[in-house]
Motif scaffolding. Structure first.
Motif, PDB file in Angstrom:
ATOM      1  N   ASN A 196       0.809  -1.222  -0.167  1.00  0.00           N
ATOM      2  CA  ASN A 196       0.262  -0.405   0.267  1.00  0.00           C
ATOM      3  C   ASN A 196       1.092   1.486   0.324  1.00  0.00           C
ATOM      4  O   ASN A 196       1.349   1.921   1.344  1.00  0.00           O
ATOM      5  N   GLN A 197       1.028   1.759  -1.108  1.00  0.00           N
ATOM      6  CA  GLN A 197       2.354   3.131  -1.555  1.00  0.00           C
ATOM      7  C   GLN A 197       1.679   4.326  -0.174  1.00  0.00           C
ATOM      8  O   GLN A 197       2.887   4.625   0.040  1.00  0.00           O
ATOM      9  N   ALA A 223     -10.595  -4.460   4.421  1.00  0.00           N
ATOM     10  CA  ALA A 223     -10.484  -3.015   5.189  1.00  0.00           C
ATOM     11  C   ALA A 223     -10.069  -2.222   4.151  1.00  0.00           C
ATOM     12  O   ALA A 223     -10.130  -2.129   2.812  1.00  0.00           O
ATOM     13  N   THR A 224      -8.389  -2.928   3.932  1.00  0.00           N
ATOM     14  CA  THR A 224      -7.628  -2.015   2.851  1.00  0.00           C
ATOM     15  C   THR A 224      -7.562  -1.916   1.663  1.00  0.00           C
ATOM     16  O   THR A 224      -7.168  -1.839   0.473  1.00  0.00           O
ATOM     17  N   GLY A 225      -7.141  -3.628   1.720  1.00  0.00           N
ATOM     18  CA  GLY A 225      -7.622  -4.995   0.457  1.00  0.00           C
ATOM     19  C   GLY A 225      -6.194  -5.331   0.053  1.00  0.00           C
ATOM     20  O   GLY A 225      -6.080  -6.266  -1.093  1.00  0.00           O
ATOM     21  N   ALA A 226      -5.489  -5.035   0.391  1.00  0.00           N
ATOM     22  CA  ALA A 226      -4.491  -5.756   0.873  1.00  0.00           C
ATOM     23  C   ALA A 226      -3.415  -6.907   1.149  1.00  0.00           C
ATOM     24  O   ALA A 226      -3.121  -7.336  -0.155  1.00  0.00           O
ATOM     25  N   THR A 227      -4.026  -7.667   2.167  1.00  0.00           N
ATOM     26  CA  THR A 227      -4.227  -9.278   1.931  1.00  0.00           C
ATOM     27  C   THR A 227      -4.944  -9.382   0.664  1.00  0.00           C
ATOM     28  O   THR A 227      -4.742 -10.435  -0.083  1.00  0.00           O
ATOM     29  N   LEU A 228      -6.029  -9.010   0.462  1.00  0.00           N
ATOM     30  CA  LEU A 228      -6.828 -10.002  -0.703  1.00  0.00           C
ATOM     31  C   LEU A 228      -6.469  -9.598  -1.839  1.00  0.00           C
ATOM     32  O   LEU A 228      -6.323 -10.530  -3.343  1.00  0.00           O
ATOM     33  N   ARG A 229      -5.315  -8.335  -2.561  1.00  0.00           N
ATOM     34  CA  ARG A 229      -4.731  -8.277  -3.889  1.00  0.00           C
ATOM     35  C   ARG A 229      -3.736  -9.214  -3.494  1.00  0.00           C
ATOM     36  O   ARG A 229      -3.592  -9.363  -4.673  1.00  0.00           O
ATOM     37  N   ALA A 230      -3.144  -9.580  -2.711  1.00  0.00           N
ATOM     38  CA  ALA A 230      -2.334 -10.067  -2.262  1.00  0.00           C
ATOM     39  C   ALA A 230      -2.215 -11.640  -3.047  1.00  0.00           C
ATOM     40  O   ALA A 230      -1.871 -12.750  -3.471  1.00  0.00           O
ATOM     41  N   ALA A 231      -3.459 -12.472  -2.295  1.00  0.00           N
ATOM     42  CA  ALA A 231      -3.877 -13.838  -2.863  1.00  0.00           C
ATOM     43  C   ALA A 231      -4.839 -13.454  -4.430  1.00  0.00           C
ATOM     44  O   ALA A 231      -4.499 -14.430  -4.810  1.00  0.00           O
ATOM     45  N   ILE A 232      -5.347 -12.472  -4.608  1.00  0.00           N
ATOM     46  CA  ILE A 232      -5.307 -12.349  -6.067  1.00  0.00           C
ATOM     47  C   ILE A 232      -3.941 -12.406  -6.726  1.00  0.00           C
ATOM     48  O   ILE A 232      -4.065 -13.248  -8.298  1.00  0.00           O
ATOM     49  N   ALA A 233      -3.112 -12.026  -6.325  1.00  0.00           N
ATOM     50  CA  ALA A 233      -1.882 -12.183  -7.294  1.00  0.00           C
ATOM     51  C   ALA A 233      -0.948 -13.573  -7.097  1.00  0.00           C
ATOM     52  O   ALA A 233      -1.109 -13.668  -8.432  1.00  0.00           O
TER      53      ALA A 233
END
Length: 217
Positions: free
Chosen positions: A81-82, A135-145
């Motif tokens: 999350n930059q 929440a921020t979506g960071a963990t979900l985006r890592a899962a998607i990747a």
């Protein structure tokens, strides 16, 4: 304000929005440990689908572990999350220290939850990716990747609650997003549950054993 009694009720309600995927041999439900697994379990049971997990770890910001500055997944995936990293002036060295710690925990959880079972082959499958909220979506985006490395046919994100802004962003990143509540004012995931106890390692293991990996049709 719509609230859920617990993760069990949230999963049962989500399943009603996912009936198009029920009883299909080309669909797999993946829960994000730990809290996403009880939700995913209810979906898998209701729709007669196999259940597994997608392991990711939040990268907590230095001095505020609950604030996600990013996340990592299996196979060397890292999402940052930059905005958080820049606003807190987190150094590259500080990120590397957190990543090293969380990689160890990722490996521990993989052994604890899956044991000797290999990660399933996702190529050509429709994946229903489930968490107990975003929440921020960071963990979900890592899962998607992480999932994209295996070339599934479709990725469907299913969560009980997600901030409206994150929900709209995710719709552009995956094939479908199903969320029961999309508030503009989010606060935190726990606000949307009456009971939000921490899911234990033992509960995750139990639910994975309860749900057979091969379904009879």
């Amino acid at each position: 304000m719509r609230r859920f009694r617990n993760r069990t009720e949230a999963g049962q309600l989500l399943a009603k929005k996912l009936t198009a995927y029920g009883n299909r041999t080309d669909v797999l439900v993946l829960g994000l440990p730990r809290g996403g697994v009880p939700v995913a379990y209810e979906i898998a049971v209701a729709l007669n689908l196999p259940l597994d997990i997608c392991l990711v770890r939040k990268l907590g910001a230095p001095g505020n572990k609950e604030l996600a500055m990013g996340a990592i997944g299996m196979g060397g995936v890292m999402v940052l999350n930059q905005d958080v990293v820049e606003s807190l002036h987190v150094s590259t060295q500080a990120i590397a220290r957190v990543v090293a710690l969380e990689e160890k925990e990722l490996e521990r959880r993989d052994r604890a939850y899956r044991g000797e079972r290999p990660f399933p082959d996702l190529q050509g499958l429709a994946i229903v990716l489930v968490d107990d909220g975003i929440a921020t979506g960071a963990t979900l985006r890592a899962a998607i990747a992480t999932l994209r490395q295996q070339q599934p046919a479709r990725i469907i994100v299913a969560v009980p609650v997600a901030p409206l802004s994150t929900y709209n962003e995710l719709k552009a990143e995956v094939d479908e997003v199903v969320s029961l509540v999309t508030p503009e004012r989010f606060y935190s995931i726990s606000v949307w549950y009456d009971q939000f106890d921490q899911t234990t390692d033992e509960e995750v293991r139990h639910l994975l054993l309860e749900r057979p990996s091969v379904i009879s049709y």
